[in-house]
Write a protein that holds these residues in place. Structure first.
Motif, PDB file in Angstrom:
ATOM      1  N   PHE A 128      33.441 -10.196   2.612  1.00 30.60           N
ATOM      2  CA  PHE A 128      33.693  -8.802   2.240  1.00 30.60           C
ATOM      3  C   PHE A 128      34.589  -8.124   3.268  1.00 30.60           C
ATOM      4  O   PHE A 128      35.559  -7.449   2.919  1.00 30.60           O
ATOM      5  CB  PHE A 128      32.375  -8.040   2.119  1.00 30.60           C
ATOM      6  CG  PHE A 128      32.564  -6.556   1.948  1.00 30.60           C
ATOM      7  CD1 PHE A 128      32.897  -6.021   0.715  1.00 30.60           C
ATOM      8  CD2 PHE A 128      32.433  -5.697   3.029  1.00 30.60           C
ATOM      9  CE1 PHE A 128      33.105  -4.653   0.562  1.00 30.60           C
ATOM     10  CE2 PHE A 128      32.633  -4.329   2.888  1.00 30.60           C
ATOM     11  CZ  PHE A 128      32.964  -3.810   1.644  1.00 30.60           C
ATOM     12  N   LEU A 129      34.273  -8.284   4.549  1.00 28.87           N
ATOM     13  CA  LEU A 129      35.053  -7.634   5.602  1.00 28.87           C
ATOM     14  C   LEU A 129      36.493  -8.128   5.616  1.00 28.87           C
ATOM     15  O   LEU A 129      37.432  -7.352   5.853  1.00 28.87           O
ATOM     16  CB  LEU A 129      34.394  -7.862   6.964  1.00 28.87           C
ATOM     17  CG  LEU A 129      33.028  -7.189   7.151  1.00 28.87           C
ATOM     18  CD1 LEU A 129      32.360  -7.674   8.434  1.00 28.87           C
ATOM     19  CD2 LEU A 129      33.168  -5.671   7.159  1.00 28.87           C
ATOM     20  N   ASN A 130      36.694  -9.413   5.355  1.00 32.98           N
ATOM     21  CA  ASN A 130      38.054  -9.953   5.303  1.00 32.98           C
ATOM     22  C   ASN A 130      38.849  -9.323   4.162  1.00 32.98           C
ATOM     23  O   ASN A 130      40.070  -9.146   4.269  1.00 32.98           O
ATOM     24  CB  ASN A 130      38.026 -11.471   5.145  1.00 32.98           C
ATOM     25  CG  ASN A 130      37.566 -12.175   6.411  1.00 32.98           C
ATOM     26  OD1 ASN A 130      37.657 -11.626   7.507  1.00 32.98           O
ATOM     27  ND2 ASN A 130      37.043 -13.387   6.269  1.00 32.98           N
ATOM     28  N   SER A 131      38.148  -8.978   3.071  1.00 28.94           N
ATOM     29  CA  SER A 131      38.827  -8.330   1.951  1.00 28.94           C
ATOM     30  C   SER A 131      39.200  -6.890   2.280  1.00 28.94           C
ATOM     31  O   SER A 131      39.985  -6.270   1.553  1.00 28.94           O
ATOM     32  CB  SER A 131      37.944  -8.362   0.703  1.00 28.94           C
ATOM     33  OG  SER A 131      36.866  -7.437   0.804  1.00 28.94           O
ATOM     34  N   ARG A 132      38.617  -6.335   3.333  1.00 24.66           N
ATOM     35  CA  ARG A 132      38.907  -4.971   3.764  1.00 24.66           C
ATOM     36  C   ARG A 132      39.706  -4.953   5.065  1.00 24.66           C
ATOM     37  O   ARG A 132      39.725  -3.958   5.773  1.00 24.66           O
ATOM     38  CB  ARG A 132      37.605  -4.184   3.954  1.00 24.66           C
ATOM     39  CG  ARG A 132      36.754  -4.037   2.695  1.00 24.66           C
ATOM     40  CD  ARG A 132      37.459  -3.225   1.631  1.00 24.66           C
ATOM     41  NE  ARG A 132      36.599  -2.910   0.498  1.00 24.66           N
ATOM     42  CZ  ARG A 132      36.490  -3.665  -0.590  1.00 24.66           C
ATOM     43  NH1 ARG A 132      37.160  -4.821  -0.653  1.00 24.66           N
ATOM     44  NH2 ARG A 132      35.722  -3.316  -1.596  1.00 24.66           N
ATOM     45  N   GLU A 133      40.358  -6.046   5.382  1.00 22.95           N
ATOM     46  CA  GLU A 133      41.139  -6.128   6.624  1.00 22.95           C
ATOM     47  C   GLU A 133      42.203  -5.036   6.657  1.00 22.95           C
ATOM     48  O   GLU A 133      42.916  -4.809   5.685  1.00 22.95           O
ATOM     49  CB  GLU A 133      41.799  -7.508   6.745  1.00 22.95           C
ATOM     50  CG  GLU A 133      42.504  -7.732   8.073  1.00 22.95           C
ATOM     51  CD  GLU A 133      43.043  -9.143   8.222  1.00 22.95           C
ATOM     52  OE1 GLU A 133      43.729  -9.404   9.222  1.00 22.95           O
ATOM     53  OE2 GLU A 133      42.782  -9.980   7.337  1.00 22.95           O
ATOM     54  N   ASP A 135      41.515  -1.873   6.939  1.00 21.96           N
ATOM     55  CA  ASP A 135      40.931  -0.619   6.467  1.00 21.96           C
ATOM     56  C   ASP A 135      40.653   0.293   7.665  1.00 21.96           C
ATOM     57  O   ASP A 135      40.023  -0.121   8.641  1.00 21.96           O
ATOM     58  CB  ASP A 135      39.630  -0.908   5.713  1.00 21.96           C
ATOM     59  CG  ASP A 135      39.142   0.272   4.893  1.00 21.96           C
ATOM     60  OD1 ASP A 135      39.075   1.386   5.435  1.00 21.96           O
ATOM     61  OD2 ASP A 135      38.794   0.066   3.717  1.00 21.96           O
ATOM     62  N   ILE A 136      41.120   1.540   7.593  1.00 19.37           N
ATOM     63  CA  ILE A 136      40.958   2.461   8.718  1.00 19.37           C
ATOM     64  C   ILE A 136      39.503   2.828   8.954  1.00 19.37           C
ATOM     65  O   ILE A 136      39.150   3.370  10.008  1.00 19.37           O
ATOM     66  CB  ILE A 136      41.786   3.740   8.517  1.00 19.37           C
ATOM     67  CG1 ILE A 136      41.324   4.489   7.254  1.00 19.37           C
ATOM     68  CG2 ILE A 136      43.265   3.439   8.462  1.00 19.37           C
ATOM     69  CD1 ILE A 136      41.963   5.842   7.071  1.00 19.37           C
ATOM     70  N   ARG A 137      38.620   2.539   8.004  1.00 23.92           N
ATOM     71  CA  ARG A 137      37.198   2.863   8.165  1.00 23.92           C
ATOM     72  C   ARG A 137      36.446   1.794   8.944  1.00 23.92           C
ATOM     73  O   ARG A 137      35.308   2.011   9.356  1.00 23.92           O
ATOM     74  CB  ARG A 137      36.540   3.042   6.806  1.00 23.92           C
ATOM     75  CG  ARG A 137      37.112   4.172   5.967  1.00 23.92           C
ATOM     76  CD  ARG A 137      36.581   4.094   4.546  1.00 23.92           C
ATOM     77  NE  ARG A 137      36.965   2.844   3.930  1.00 23.92           N
ATOM     78  CZ  ARG A 137      36.261   2.213   2.981  1.00 23.92           C
ATOM     79  NH1 ARG A 137      35.141   2.729   2.541  1.00 23.92           N
ATOM     80  NH2 ARG A 137      36.690   1.069   2.474  1.00 23.92           N
ATOM     81  N   SER A 138      37.045   0.626   9.134  1.00 22.67           N
ATOM     82  CA  SER A 138      36.366  -0.496   9.775  1.00 22.67           C
ATOM     83  C   SER A 138      35.978  -0.152  11.209  1.00 22.67           C
ATOM     84  O   SER A 138      36.803   0.314  11.997  1.00 22.67           O
ATOM     85  CB  SER A 138      37.280  -1.721   9.766  1.00 22.67           C
ATOM     86  OG  SER A 138      36.645  -2.818  10.377  1.00 22.67           O
ATOM     87  N   ASN A 139      34.698  -0.415  11.556  1.00 24.02           N
ATOM     88  CA  ASN A 139      34.187  -0.020  12.864  1.00 24.02           C
ATOM     89  C   ASN A 139      33.244  -1.085  13.425  1.00 24.02           C
ATOM     90  O   ASN A 139      32.025  -0.954  13.342  1.00 24.02           O
ATOM     91  CB  ASN A 139      33.456   1.325  12.756  1.00 24.02           C
ATOM     92  CG  ASN A 139      32.970   1.825  14.099  1.00 24.02           C
ATOM     93  OD1 ASN A 139      33.721   1.851  15.071  1.00 24.02           O
ATOM     94  ND2 ASN A 139      31.695   2.229  14.169  1.00 24.02           N
ATOM     95  N   PRO A 140      33.784  -2.166  13.992  1.00 23.65           N
ATOM     96  CA  PRO A 140      32.910  -3.175  14.609  1.00 23.65           C
ATOM     97  C   PRO A 140      32.205  -2.607  15.830  1.00 23.65           C
ATOM     98  O   PRO A 140      32.819  -1.899  16.642  1.00 23.65           O
ATOM     99  CB  PRO A 140      33.886  -4.289  14.993  1.00 23.65           C
ATOM    100  CG  PRO A 140      35.222  -3.622  15.084  1.00 23.65           C
ATOM    101  CD  PRO A 140      35.208  -2.510  14.098  1.00 23.65           C
ATOM    102  N   VAL A 141      30.915  -2.904  15.968  1.00 24.86           N
ATOM    103  CA  VAL A 141      30.125  -2.429  17.107  1.00 24.86           C
ATOM    104  C   VAL A 141      29.400  -3.618  17.729  1.00 24.86           C
ATOM    105  O   VAL A 141      29.387  -4.722  17.173  1.00 24.86           O
ATOM    106  CB  VAL A 141      29.118  -1.336  16.682  1.00 24.86           C
ATOM    107  CG1 VAL A 141      29.850  -0.116  16.123  1.00 24.86           C
ATOM    108  CG2 VAL A 141      28.123  -1.876  15.663  1.00 24.86           C
ATOM    109  N   LEU A 142      28.769  -3.368  18.872  1.00 28.63           N
ATOM    110  CA  LEU A 142      28.134  -4.468  19.600  1.00 28.63           C
ATOM    111  C   LEU A 142      26.609  -4.456  19.535  1.00 28.63           C
ATOM    112  O   LEU A 142      25.975  -5.492  19.680  1.00 28.63           O
ATOM    113  CB  LEU A 142      28.583  -4.437  21.069  1.00 28.63           C
ATOM    114  CG  LEU A 142      30.084  -4.638  21.310  1.00 28.63           C
ATOM    115  CD1 LEU A 142      30.389  -4.506  22.805  1.00 28.63           C
ATOM    116  CD2 LEU A 142      30.538  -5.995  20.791  1.00 28.63           C
ATOM    117  N   THR A 143      26.011  -3.279  19.305  1.00 29.53           N
ATOM    118  CA  THR A 143      24.557  -3.176  19.375  1.00 29.53           C
ATOM    119  C   THR A 143      23.996  -2.520  18.120  1.00 29.53           C
ATOM    120  O   THR A 143      24.697  -1.802  17.401  1.00 29.53           O
ATOM    121  CB  THR A 143      24.128  -2.347  20.597  1.00 29.53           C
ATOM    122  OG1 THR A 143      24.523  -0.984  20.400  1.00 29.53           O
ATOM    123  CG2 THR A 143      24.745  -2.883  21.878  1.00 29.53           C
TER     124      THR A 143
END
Length: 271
Positions: A128-133, A135-143
Motif C-alpha cells: 500500500f505504501l509503495n502505491s502512495r510513494e 504522497d505529501i501526507r506520508s509520515n514515517p516515524v520511529l516509535t
C-alpha cells in the motif's frame, strides 16, 4: 422530487485498473451540467480520489475516508469532520500488545498525514505504501508514541486474518469497523473509524445540506452496505460482493462495463 445520486469509487465507478473511463466521465459531466445531483463516497482520501477521478467534474461536496470527512470539491474546505475521542488510546494499546502496528491517519500541526513505523510494516502495508510513494501526507516515524500523535480519524490495519478478526469482533459495535480484503492486492484489511464516520451518516448530512428528497446509491463492497440501508434505492454492480447484492434494489453492469454511467444515462433517456 430532488434526488441525490451517490456512487462508491473503487470497484464501482472506477475500472479494475483504478481509472475512470472517458465514457463514464462524459456521461456524468453531461448529466450534472443538466442538473443531476451527483457525488461519490469513498474510502480514499480527497487527494487520491481526485487523482483517480481526473476528468470528472463534480462540483458538490464529496464524501471521503468512508465518511470521516465531507469536503467541498471546489474550495477543498472540510465541511464535516469526525475524529476519535480519547478512547482511541485504548485501541492503540491493544493493537500494539498484539504486535499490530497500523497506518494512522491524523491531522498533525494543521496538516493531514498518514503515519507508520516502516520497520513494523507487513508486506501488505508495504504494498500500500509503495502505491502512495511521493504522497505529501506520508509520515514515517520511529516509535509508537509518535505514531499516535495528532487528531486521529482513521486507522488501517493490514495483517493476517487471525490477528485482525478478534479486533473486528471487539470493536465492531463501539466504532465503525470495516473488515474486508483489498480488491487490488487481496490483502486483509481492518479499518477502524469513529462511530459517526460512515458513508450513511455523511450521505444523510449531504442530503439535508442539498435539500434532496431521496437517495440513489451505487456500490460493490461491504463498506457500501450502510449507505444501501439508508438509500431509497441501492444498485450493486455485477462484480459486487454477494452480501451487497442481497440487499440491493437490483444488480447492474460491472465496473469494467461502465455499469453506473450506463444506468444513469438510461434513466436520463427515459425521462
Amino acid at each position: 422530487m430532488k434526488t441525490l445520486y451517490v456512487s462508491d469509487l473503487d470497484g464501482t465507478l472506477l475500472r479494475s485498473d483504478e481509472t475512470i473511463s472517458a465514457y463514464t466521465s462524459e456521461v456524468i459531466n453531461r448529466l450534472t451540467s443538466e442538473g443531476m445531483i451527483f457525488s461519490y463516497a469513498t474510502a480514499r482520501s480527497y487527494i487520491t480520489a481526485k487523482k483517480v477521478t481526473k476528468g470528472l467534474d463534480a462540483k458538490i461536496p464529496l464524501i471521503v475516508y468512508n465518511g470521516a470527512f465531507v469536503i467541498d470539491n471546489v474550495t477543498e474546505e472540510i465541511l464535516l469532520s469526525n475524529y476519535f475521542d480519547d478512547r482511541v488510546k485504548e485501541v492503540f494499546e491493544a493493537l500494539f500488545r498484539c504486535q499490530i502496528f497500523p497506518i494512522v491517519y491524523s491531522y498533525r500541526e494543521g496538516a493531514e498525514k498518514f503515519s507508520f513505523i516502516r520497520e513494523k510494516c507487513t508486506q501488505g502495508m508495504m504494498d500500500f505504501l509503495n502505491s502512495r510513494e511521493g504522497d505529501i501526507r506520508s509520515n514515517p516515524v520511529l516509535t509508537t508514541e509518535d505514531l499516535i500523535q495528532g487528531k486521529c480519524f482513521y486507522i488501517t490495519c493490514i495483517d493476517e486474518p487471525e490477528k485482525l478478526v478478534p479486533f473486528y469482533e471487539k470493536y465492531r459495535d463501539e466504532f465503525h469497523c470495516v473488515y474486508q480484503k483489498d480488491i487490488y492486492t487481496n490483502a486483509q484489511w481492518l479499518e477502524i473509524m469513529p462511530k459517526a464516520a460512515s458513508k450513511a451518516n455523511a450521505i444523510g448530512q449531504l442530503k439535508k445540506l442539498l435539500m434532496c428528497d431521496n437517495v440513489v446509491a451505487f456500490g460493490d463492497g461491504k463498506n457500501d452496505m450502510d449507505m444501501f440501508e439508508i438509500a431509497d434505492q441501492g444498485y450493486a454492480v455485477e462484480n459486487a460482493v454477494d452480501e451487497l447484492k442481497a440487499i440491493a434494489t437490483a444488480v447492474i453492469g460491472s465496473n469494467n462495463q461502465d455499469g453506473v454511467a450506463r444506468w444513469m444515462e438510461n434513466l436520463a433517456e427515459r425521462k
